[in-house]
Design an enzyme around this catalytic site. Structure first.
Site, mmCIF file in Angstrom:
data_model
loop_
_atom_site.group_PDB
_atom_site.id
_atom_site.type_symbol
_atom_site.label_atom_id
_atom_site.label_comp_id
_atom_site.label_asym_id
_atom_site.label_seq_id
_atom_site.Cartn_x
_atom_site.Cartn_y
_atom_site.Cartn_z
ATOM 1 N N ASP A 110 34.288 38.264 39.840
ATOM 2 C CA ASP A 110 33.029 37.979 40.542
ATOM 3 C C ASP A 110 32.614 36.518 40.311
ATOM 4 O O ASP A 110 33.022 35.897 39.322
ATOM 5 C CB ASP A 110 31.909 38.890 40.027
HETATM 6 N N1 URA Z 1 34.455 44.018 36.781
HETATM 7 C C1 URA Z 1 33.351 43.478 37.364
HETATM 8 O O1 URA Z 1 32.355 44.161 37.536
HETATM 9 N N2 URA Z 1 33.391 42.181 37.716
HETATM 10 C C2 URA Z 1 34.468 41.373 37.496
HETATM 11 O O2 URA Z 1 34.430 40.184 37.832
HETATM 12 C C3 URA Z 1 35.589 41.950 36.881
HETATM 13 C C4 URA Z 1 35.565 43.270 36.537
#
Ligand code: URA
Length: 240
Positions: A110
């Protein structure tokens, strides 16, 4: 392999551009100027410079990036700068068979997640790492809004149901390092998986950092935004 083809394979531009770079005297090979575009070299381990910038030949590129917060793992980001802007042009331009050139991220993090991200131009490696049969453990350091307790940890280990699949997802390992720091190991990579798993146990993710993939750890000497090549010994730590 001809030096013009070596440059082309490493992402220094079209074949014509690469021949021109050599002929115009912009290239040295193993410390010696080379202006003959058809000059032959064994590419394995070759060190060269292009316009003064050093580069080393890699048949395939395997890259570890320390992803900083506020970057998107997309070639066409919507809000934040793309992680690809952190890489030098040759890594982004390495010729590929498909329409997209250069290295690609192996999975996504993310925009607000930091830490270890792999990129490569090896399609088979991406496929293997993304296959659900290939359970490479990924370790996340999670900062939580609410204090952690044993009930949350036990629920994450025994399995929680997320909104898009009735089959529960389990953490492969889960440890409360302190009241607001959870170390969570996952072997799948569902969309927003860590955030959704923490929400499912009544908590909330305030910070997320990926510290390890398989046996490969993100070392302290690689600052956010920096990258390095991965060698065979690193790949062995990931793939076993
Ligand atoms: N899980 C998430 O919620 N976000 C990420 O970036 C990676 C794993």
């Amino acid at each position: 392999m001809q030096i013009q083809d070596i440059l082309y394979s490493q992402g220094f531009g079209t074949r014509r551009v690469c021949a021109g770079l050599v002929q115009q005297g912009f290239v040295t090979v193993n410390g010696v100027p080379c202006s003959e575009s058809a000059a032959d070299f064994d590419p394995e381990g070759l060190q060269f410079t292009v316009q003064g910038k050093p580069w080393s030949y890699h048949e395939k590129a395997y890259i570890l990036l320390h992803k900083p917060a506020g970057t998107e793992c997309s070639q066409k980001p919507s809000t934040y700068p793309s992680i690809y802007t952190l890489l030098p042009a040759p890594l982004r331009q390495r010729p590929q068979k498909g329409p997209v050139q250069g290295v690609q991220a192996v999975g996504r993090l993310d925009q607000d997640t930091t830490g270890l991200l792999l990129l490569t131009d090896d399609g088979k490696f991406i496929h293997r790492m993304s296959s659900p049969r290939h359970h490479v453990p990924k370790v996340y350091e999670v900062t939580t809004k609410h204090p952690l307790d044993d009930t949350q940890v036990q629920k994450l280990l025994s399995g929680v149901v997320l909104d898009d699949d009735p089959k529960p997802v389990k953490a492969a390992a889960c440890e409360a390092v302190d009241a607001h720091h959870l170390r969570l190991t996952l072997t799948e990579g569902k969309y927003h998986q860590v955030k959704r798993m923490l929400a499912a146990v009544g908590n909330r993710v305030e910070g997320l950092h990926r510290s390890r993939i398989g046996g490969l750890e993100l070392s302290d000497d690689l600052a956010p935004g920096q990258w390095r090549w991965l060698g065979p010994e690193d790949l062995a730590l990931i793939c076993g």
